[in-house]
Motif scaffolding. Structure first.
Motif, PDB file in Angstrom:
ATOM      1  N   ARG A  42       0.920  -0.967   0.464  1.00 45.51           N
ATOM      2  CA  ARG A  42      -0.209  -0.115  -0.169  1.00 45.51           C
ATOM      3  C   ARG A  42       0.958   1.636   0.142  1.00 45.51           C
ATOM      4  O   ARG A  42       0.316   2.336  -0.754  1.00 45.51           O
ATOM      5  CB  ARG A  42      -1.227  -0.184   1.172  1.00 45.51           C
ATOM      6  N   GLU A  43       2.712   0.903   0.715  1.00 49.11           N
ATOM      7  CA  GLU A  43       2.909   2.553   0.167  1.00 49.11           C
ATOM      8  C   GLU A  43       3.523   2.422  -0.549  1.00 49.11           C
ATOM      9  O   GLU A  43       3.363   3.638  -1.271  1.00 49.11           O
ATOM     10  CB  GLU A  43       3.989   1.524   1.327  1.00 49.11           C
ATOM     11  N   ILE A  44       3.902   1.750  -1.420  1.00 46.15           N
ATOM     12  CA  ILE A  44       3.687   1.659  -3.400  1.00 46.15           C
ATOM     13  C   ILE A  44       3.048   2.301  -3.583  1.00 46.15           C
ATOM     14  O   ILE A  44       2.792   3.562  -4.538  1.00 46.15           O
ATOM     15  CB  ILE A  44       4.985   1.152  -3.598  1.00 46.15           C
ATOM     16  N   ASN A  45       1.952   2.315  -3.690  1.00 41.56           N
ATOM     17  CA  ASN A  45       0.533   2.710  -4.725  1.00 41.56           C
ATOM     18  C   ASN A  45       0.665   4.058  -4.017  1.00 41.56           C
ATOM     19  O   ASN A  45      -0.289   5.076  -4.666  1.00 41.56           O
ATOM     20  CB  ASN A  45      -0.945   1.986  -4.271  1.00 41.56           C
ATOM     21  N   GLN A  46       1.029   4.185  -2.672  1.00 38.31           N
ATOM     22  CA  GLN A  46       0.099   5.400  -2.010  1.00 38.31           C
ATOM     23  C   GLN A  46       0.950   6.667  -2.678  1.00 38.31           C
ATOM     24  O   GLN A  46       0.431   7.201  -3.260  1.00 38.31           O
ATOM     25  CB  GLN A  46       0.478   5.982  -0.570  1.00 38.31           C
ATOM     26  N   ALA A  47       2.315   5.931  -2.922  1.00 36.46           N
ATOM     27  CA  ALA A  47       3.570   7.229  -3.799  1.00 36.46           C
ATOM     28  C   ALA A  47       3.159   7.611  -5.153  1.00 36.46           C
ATOM     29  O   ALA A  47       3.407   8.354  -5.711  1.00 36.46           O
ATOM     30  CB  ALA A  47       4.738   6.511  -2.777  1.00 36.46           C
ATOM     31  N   LEU A  48       2.746   5.983  -5.817  1.00 39.29           N
ATOM     32  CA  LEU A  48       2.401   6.240  -7.122  1.00 39.29           C
ATOM     33  C   LEU A  48       0.988   7.474  -7.146  1.00 39.29           C
ATOM     34  O   LEU A  48       0.993   8.677  -7.954  1.00 39.29           O
ATOM     35  CB  LEU A  48       2.350   5.430  -7.786  1.00 39.29           C
ATOM     36  N   ARG A  49       0.189   6.845  -6.457  1.00 38.55           N
ATOM     37  CA  ARG A  49      -1.210   8.061  -6.349  1.00 38.55           C
ATOM     38  C   ARG A  49      -0.781   9.298  -6.205  1.00 38.55           C
ATOM     39  O   ARG A  49      -1.063  10.517  -6.616  1.00 38.55           O
ATOM     40  CB  ARG A  49      -2.394   7.582  -5.274  1.00 38.55           C
ATOM     41  N   ASN A  50       0.207   9.951  -5.043  1.00 37.06           N
ATOM     42  CA  ASN A  50       0.278  10.350  -4.559  1.00 37.06           C
ATOM     43  C   ASN A  50       1.470  11.990  -4.878  1.00 37.06           C
ATOM     44  O   ASN A  50       1.917  13.051  -5.197  1.00 37.06           O
ATOM     45  CB  ASN A  50       1.011  11.433  -3.186  1.00 37.06           C
ATOM     46  N   ASN A  51       2.229  10.924  -5.954  1.00 34.20           N
ATOM     47  CA  ASN A  51       3.277  11.374  -7.175  1.00 34.20           C
ATOM     48  C   ASN A  51       3.575  11.198  -8.522  1.00 34.20           C
ATOM     49  O   ASN A  51       4.353  10.517  -9.176  1.00 34.20           O
ATOM     50  CB  ASN A  51       4.921  11.202  -5.795  1.00 34.20           C
ATOM     51  N   PRO A  52       2.240  11.428  -9.326  1.00 34.63           N
ATOM     52  CA  PRO A  52       1.611   9.973 -10.299  1.00 34.63           C
ATOM     53  C   PRO A  52       3.131  11.293 -11.402  1.00 34.63           C
ATOM     54  O   PRO A  52       3.297  10.909 -12.924  1.00 34.63           O
ATOM     55  CB  PRO A  52       0.893  10.642 -10.664  1.00 34.63           C
ATOM     56  N   ASN A  53       3.635  12.773 -11.312  1.00 38.11           N
ATOM     57  CA  ASN A  53       4.160  13.014 -12.152  1.00 38.11           C
ATOM     58  C   ASN A  53       5.636  12.637 -12.485  1.00 38.11           C
ATOM     59  O   ASN A  53       6.392  12.970 -13.258  1.00 38.11           O
ATOM     60  CB  ASN A  53       4.470  14.289 -11.778  1.00 38.11           C
ATOM     61  N   LYS A  54       6.083  11.966 -10.789  1.00 35.12           N
ATOM     62  CA  LYS A  54       7.884  11.391 -10.885  1.00 35.12           C
ATOM     63  C   LYS A  54       7.436  10.224 -11.764  1.00 35.12           C
ATOM     64  O   LYS A  54       9.088   9.665 -11.113  1.00 35.12           O
ATOM     65  CB  LYS A  54       7.693  11.433  -9.157  1.00 35.12           C
ATOM     66  N   PHE A  55       6.666   9.636 -12.248  1.00 37.04           N
ATOM     67  CA  PHE A  55       7.187   8.426 -12.932  1.00 37.04           C
ATOM     68  C   PHE A  55       6.139   8.935 -14.441  1.00 37.04           C
ATOM     69  O   PHE A  55       6.125   9.101 -14.558  1.00 37.04           O
ATOM     70  CB  PHE A  55       5.649   7.462 -12.076  1.00 37.04           C
ATOM     71  N   PRO A  56       7.213   7.608 -15.032  1.00 40.97           N
ATOM     72  CA  PRO A  56       7.031   8.150 -16.985  1.00 40.97           C
ATOM     73  C   PRO A  56       5.872   7.389 -17.185  1.00 40.97           C
ATOM     74  O   PRO A  56       5.210   6.942 -16.563  1.00 40.97           O
ATOM     75  CB  PRO A  56       8.297   7.100 -17.479  1.00 40.97           C
ATOM     76  N   PRO A  57       5.112   8.346 -18.538  1.00 38.55           N
ATOM     77  CA  PRO A  57       3.812   7.499 -19.052  1.00 38.55           C
ATOM     78  C   PRO A  57       4.176   5.631 -18.954  1.00 38.55           C
ATOM     79  O   PRO A  57       5.203   5.126 -19.514  1.00 38.55           O
ATOM     80  CB  PRO A  57       3.731   8.138 -20.102  1.00 38.55           C
ATOM     81  N   GLY A  58       3.326   4.645 -19.126  1.00 39.34           N
ATOM     82  CA  GLY A  58       3.612   3.639 -19.152  1.00 39.34           C
ATOM     83  C   GLY A  58       4.316   2.436 -18.280  1.00 39.34           C
ATOM     84  O   GLY A  58       4.446   1.652 -17.736  1.00 39.34           O
ATOM     85  N   TYR A  59       4.647   3.241 -16.952  1.00 42.53           N
ATOM     86  CA  TYR A  59       5.539   2.708 -15.886  1.00 42.53           C
ATOM     87  C   TYR A  59       4.474   1.815 -14.811  1.00 42.53           C
ATOM     88  O   TYR A  59       4.928   1.113 -14.575  1.00 42.53           O
ATOM     89  CB  TYR A  59       5.206   3.720 -14.761  1.00 42.53           C
ATOM     90  N   VAL A  60       3.173   2.007 -15.230  1.00 39.26           N
ATOM     91  CA  VAL A  60       2.262   1.581 -14.213  1.00 39.26           C
ATOM     92  C   VAL A  60       0.950   1.540 -14.781  1.00 39.26           C
ATOM     93  O   VAL A  60       0.224   2.232 -15.257  1.00 39.26           O
ATOM     94  CB  VAL A  60       1.938   2.332 -12.755  1.00 39.26           C
ATOM     95  N   PHE A  61       0.006  -0.087 -15.129  1.00 43.46           N
ATOM     96  CA  PHE A  61      -0.892  -0.193 -15.852  1.00 43.46           C
ATOM     97  C   PHE A  61      -1.570  -0.958 -14.423  1.00 43.46           C
ATOM     98  O   PHE A  61      -1.187  -1.804 -13.954  1.00 43.46           O
ATOM     99  CB  PHE A  61      -0.828  -0.309 -17.008  1.00 43.46           C
ATOM    100  N   LEU A  62      -3.062  -1.304 -14.701  1.00 45.72           N
ATOM    101  CA  LEU A  62      -4.171  -2.196 -14.401  1.00 45.72           C
ATOM    102  C   LEU A  62      -3.707  -3.440 -14.464  1.00 45.72           C
ATOM    103  O   LEU A  62      -4.114  -3.879 -16.154  1.00 45.72           O
ATOM    104  CB  LEU A  62      -5.282  -1.646 -13.707  1.00 45.72           C
ATOM    105  N   LEU A  63      -4.317  -4.885 -13.540  1.00 48.38           N
ATOM    106  CA  LEU A  63      -3.798  -6.013 -14.607  1.00 48.38           C
ATOM    107  C   LEU A  63      -5.816  -6.355 -14.096  1.00 48.38           C
ATOM    108  O   LEU A  63      -6.150  -5.408 -13.868  1.00 48.38           O
ATOM    109  CB  LEU A  63      -3.797  -6.843 -13.701  1.00 48.38           C
ATOM    110  N   TYR A  64      -6.386  -7.400 -15.187  1.00 51.40           N
ATOM    111  CA  TYR A  64      -7.471  -7.430 -15.600  1.00 51.40           C
ATOM    112  C   TYR A  64      -7.111  -8.996 -14.887  1.00 51.40           C
ATOM    113  O   TYR A  64      -6.539  -9.069 -14.493  1.00 51.40           O
ATOM    114  CB  TYR A  64      -7.769  -7.572 -16.890  1.00 51.40           C
ATOM    115  N   ASP A  65      -8.619  -9.127 -14.791  1.00 47.67           N
ATOM    116  CA  ASP A  65      -9.105 -10.638 -13.430  1.00 47.67           C
ATOM    117  C   ASP A  65      -8.717 -11.456 -13.469  1.00 47.67           C
ATOM    118  O   ASP A  65      -7.569 -12.514 -13.221  1.00 47.67           O
ATOM    119  CB  ASP A  65     -10.692 -10.408 -13.221  1.00 47.67           C
ATOM    120  N   GLU A  66      -8.241 -11.553 -14.764  1.00 47.76           N
ATOM    121  CA  GLU A  66      -7.575 -12.981 -15.480  1.00 47.76           C
ATOM    122  C   GLU A  66      -6.422 -13.233 -15.792  1.00 47.76           C
ATOM    123  O   GLU A  66      -6.019 -13.785 -15.712  1.00 47.76           O
ATOM    124  CB  GLU A  66      -7.684 -13.097 -17.042  1.00 47.76           C
ATOM    125  N   GLU A  67      -5.051 -11.916 -15.736  1.00 48.53           N
ATOM    126  CA  GLU A  67      -4.641 -11.669 -15.321  1.00 48.53           C
ATOM    127  C   GLU A  67      -3.724 -12.070 -14.537  1.00 48.53           C
ATOM    128  O   GLU A  67      -2.967 -12.663 -13.870  1.00 48.53           O
ATOM    129  CB  GLU A  67      -3.787 -10.768 -15.947  1.00 48.53           C
TER     130      GLU A  67
END
Length: 67
Positions: A42-67
């Motif tokens: 949750r700390e990693i995910n919180q850092a991503l939410r709080n600082n989205p501009n610090k990460f390059p485009p495509g750095y994060v993506f969501l998984l589908y239930d099947e994945e």
């Protein structure tokens, strides 16, 4: 109060063992990134939410239930 962080060296092998290929990309899951940093997922995910501009485009993506 500032939390003291212990430095834990991470080897290339530590990272490589956690890599998986998904959608033709080599990725690390958030739980594996957290384990490498010695924090909770949750700390990693919180850092991503709080600082989205610090990460390059495509750095994060969501998984589908099947994945």
């Amino acid at each position: 109060m500032k939390r003291e962080l212990d430095f834990i060296p991470v080897s290339t092998l530590d990272v490589e063992e956690r890599m998986i290929v998904l959608r033709q990309q080599t990725i690390l899951l958030d739980c594996d990134v957290a384990a490498l940093y010695g924090v909770k997922t949750r700390e990693i995910n919180q850092a991503l939410r709080n600082n989205p501009n610090k990460f390059p485009p495509g750095y994060v993506f969501l998984l589908y239930d099947e994945e």
